[in-house]
Write a protein that holds these residues in place. Structure first.
Motif, mmCIF file in Angstrom:
data_model
loop_
_atom_site.group_PDB
_atom_site.id
_atom_site.type_symbol
_atom_site.label_atom_id
_atom_site.label_comp_id
_atom_site.label_asym_id
_atom_site.label_seq_id
_atom_site.Cartn_x
_atom_site.Cartn_y
_atom_site.Cartn_z
ATOM 1 N N ALA A 1 0.823 -1.208 0.000
ATOM 2 C CA ALA A 1 0.000 0.000 0.000
ATOM 3 C C ALA A 1 0.858 1.259 0.000
ATOM 4 O O ALA A 1 0.563 2.241 -0.700
ATOM 5 C CB ALA A 1 -0.929 -0.009 1.212
ATOM 6 N N ILE A 2 1.941 1.254 0.765
ATOM 7 C CA ILE A 2 2.819 2.430 0.798
ATOM 8 C C ILE A 2 3.509 2.625 -0.539
ATOM 9 O O ILE A 2 3.625 3.752 -1.058
ATOM 10 C CB ILE A 2 3.841 2.278 1.941
ATOM 11 N N ALA B 1 1.475 6.541 -7.019
ATOM 12 C CA ALA B 1 0.468 7.524 -7.426
ATOM 13 C C ALA B 1 1.048 8.934 -7.425
ATOM 14 O O ALA B 1 0.775 9.732 -8.334
ATOM 15 C CB ALA B 1 -0.743 7.448 -6.486
ATOM 16 N N VAL B 2 1.867 9.254 -6.417
ATOM 17 C CA VAL B 2 2.524 10.567 -6.380
ATOM 18 C C VAL B 2 3.451 10.733 -7.584
ATOM 19 O O VAL B 2 3.512 11.804 -8.211
ATOM 20 C CB VAL B 2 3.288 10.736 -5.061
ATOM 21 N N ALA B 3 4.190 9.672 -7.931
ATOM 22 C CA ALA B 3 5.076 9.734 -9.093
ATOM 23 C C ALA B 3 4.290 9.936 -10.387
ATOM 24 O O ALA B 3 4.707 10.696 -11.269
ATOM 25 C CB ALA B 3 5.916 8.456 -9.174
ATOM 26 N N ALA B 4 3.133 9.264 -10.515
ATOM 27 C CA ALA B 4 2.307 9.426 -11.714
ATOM 28 C C ALA B 4 1.782 10.855 -11.822
ATOM 29 O O ALA B 4 1.770 11.444 -12.917
ATOM 30 C CB ALA B 4 1.147 8.436 -11.685
ATOM 31 N N ILE C 1 -6.728 5.355 -10.028
ATOM 32 C CA ILE C 1 -7.821 4.451 -9.665
ATOM 33 C C ILE C 1 -7.300 3.022 -9.482
ATOM 34 O O ILE C 1 -7.666 2.316 -8.536
ATOM 35 C CB ILE C 1 -8.922 4.505 -10.728
ATOM 36 N N VAL C 2 -6.411 2.591 -10.379
ATOM 37 C CA VAL C 2 -5.826 1.251 -10.255
ATOM 38 C C VAL C 2 -5.017 1.141 -8.965
ATOM 39 O O VAL C 2 -5.105 0.143 -8.227
ATOM 40 C CB VAL C 2 -4.957 0.938 -11.480
ATOM 41 N N LEU C 3 -4.222 2.175 -8.659
ATOM 42 C CA LEU C 3 -3.397 2.144 -7.449
ATOM 43 C C LEU C 3 -4.255 2.197 -6.186
ATOM 44 O O LEU C 3 -3.899 1.599 -5.166
ATOM 45 C CB LEU C 3 -2.393 3.289 -7.486
#
Length: 488
Positions: A333-334, A340-343, A365-367
């Motif tokens: 999860a981490i 997500a932050v990188a994306a 959404i996937v993450l």
């Protein structure tokens, strides 16, 4: 004679028996037959809707997009009002009717009216004055944006004029040769240039590219070309706002990539990192389109997926190297959170175009599904991303990038949700290396075929061309891009 008379009496008695046997039944006229057929059709529709009830949310962006298209495509206000009246009629009649079909029609009318209203609000909000007629002016103002078009030998400047008689924003194309040595053409600089300006032009043929519509939503009141060198009245101050700093960072990074990696490889590096395709030569860009590889130049799902998946895999492996940490925190999860932050960071760095934003939303959404332990790569995810983009930028519906992106993603997600796609994507523990390689190769071929099929109609409509040997080229280019070019 007796035999003939007997046969005549027998046939007469048969006819009387048939008449008497049907005398008590109602005669079915044409209207009653039509009503019966309508009832059977209604029952069929109700049965189909009941069977597909779980798939009906996928049609939400479709109905919403129909309302947007009705406002943006229909040219006359009277016809727009008629279209809105039809939508309102569906909403008004739905409560008076029964059945699932009436409810679906009512909600479709609500969504179409919502799309119609969102398009109207967006069109009204971005309204800006336009130049009435072509003119040659001495343009003095502040540079708002700079777009390098090395392939065409131009620099496009978005300038905010000081003269209140001019539109609040104009776009001027400057010959790169006249300002090649001038590195002060940056957002925030005050400049002066003699330019020929004209109102944004409409399509040259019915159904063609409408630059006037694009300029309207970009709030461009005029466009034209410079008639000489651009004079720098004051250099650009250091950026203070986040958007300005981000634009300056993109410009600096693009320039550095082109300087360190000269030629065509540098232009590809800039396209992959910052989304700037202006330096790619026309011949190379045309070859990419002919081979079906043009999607690699536009930062979209593949690039965002590589960044997110690479971040997720790397961070997870690094945290698993510390057993004490791996046993006490949710490592997956981490790692998904940082992915997500990188994306999001990559999306901002790449300019936040429609394909990039769509891919970023899908990746998030996937993450989120990875974080909460649920599968998120579904058609509902695609529908949610499309609805959100259309809600914020309804004009994107008519852009080729939006149509191509969602056509390809919808086809691929539908493929891998099918039984055949599940078989392609699921290996067996006892499979040898040859079977795994064959399965992966077949998956690439099928993926390329589905993508080309989904993209060909839209590409032919907008560009009058489509990929010639895209499937074969993608088999080589996609793994090379994913595992060699992007990581480097």
């Amino acid at each position: 004679m007796v035999g003939a008379e007997g046969r005549g009496k027998a046939s007469g008695s048969v006819r009387k028996a048939r008449v008497s046997s049907t005398a008590g039944l109602p005669v079915q006229t044409a209207p009653s037959a039509l009503f019966a057929a309508c009832r059977r059709g209604r029952d069929t529709v109700e049965t189909a809707l009941a069977a597909e009830a779980s798939q009906l949310p996928l049609w939400i962006p479709v109905a919403f997009g129909i309302g947007i298209a009705a406002y943006l495509v229909i040219p006359w206000s009277e016809q727009r009002l008629c279209a809105a009246a039809v939508m309102a009629t569906l909403v008004a009649l739905a409560p008076a009717l029964r059945g699932a079909a009436a409810r679906v029609a009512g909600w479709a009318g609500v969504l179409m009216l919502l799309g119609f209203g969102v398009a109207w609000v967006r069109t009204t909000m971005v309204a800006a004055p336009r130049l009435e007629r072509p003119a040659i002016v001495q343009l003095v103002g502040t540079i708002a944006a700079v777009e390098l078009r090395t392939s065409s030998g131009q620099i496009r400047l978005r300038i905010v004029p000081f003269d209140p008689a001019l539109p609040p924003a104009v776009r001027v194309a400057v010959a790169d040769s006249a300002n090649a040595a001038d590195s002060q053409l940056r957002p925030g600089a005050r400049v002066s240039v003699t330019a020929r300006l004209a109102p944004p032009s409409g399509p040259v043929m019915p159904g063609g590219y409408d630059f006037a519509r694009h300029a309207w939503f970009e709030q461009l009141g005029a466009s034209g070309s410079a008639l000489g060198r651009v004079s720098i009245l004051a250099p650009a101050p250091p950026p203070t706002r986040f958007a300005a700093r981000l634009a300056a960072l993109r410009a600096d990074l693009t320039a550095r990539l082109k300087l360190k990696v000269p030629g065509v490889p540098g232009s590809f590096a800039a396209a992959f990192v910052t989304g700037d395709q202006g330096a790619i030569p026309k011949a190379v860009a045309q070859a990419m389109r002919d081979s079906g590889l043009a999607h690699l130049l536009s930062i979209s799902g593949l690039h965002i997926a590589i960044v997110a998946a690479g971040t997720l895999w790397t961070l997870r492996k690094l945290m698993l190297l510390w057993p004490w940490l791996a046993l006490r925190i949710p490592v997956r999860a981490i790692a998904a959170t940082f992915a997500a932050v990188a994306a999001i960071g990559y999306t901002l760095l790449a300019g936040s175009d429609i394909p990039t934003v769509r891919a970023c939303l899908a990746a998030i959404i996937v993450l989120l599904g990875v974080i909460i332990g649920r599968e998120a790569l579904t058609l509902r995810m695609v529908a949610a991303a499309a609805f959100l983009i259309l809600l914020l930028r309804p004009e994107a519906l008519l852009s080729p990038s939006f149509q191509l992106s969602f056509a390809a993603v919808t086809g691929l997600v539908a493929l891998y949700q099918s039984r055949f796609g599940t078989w392609l994507n699921t290996g067996q523990p006892y499979d040898g290396w040859f079977v795994r390689l064959a399965r992966a190769t077949l998956a690439l071929v099928v993926t390329g075929l589905v993508a080309e099929t989904m993209l060909s109609a839209t590409a032919l409509y907008h560009f009058n061309r489509t990929g010639v040997y895209g499937v074969i080229a993608n088999i080589v280019a996609i793994p090379l891009t994913s595992f060699v070019i992007m990581p480097l």
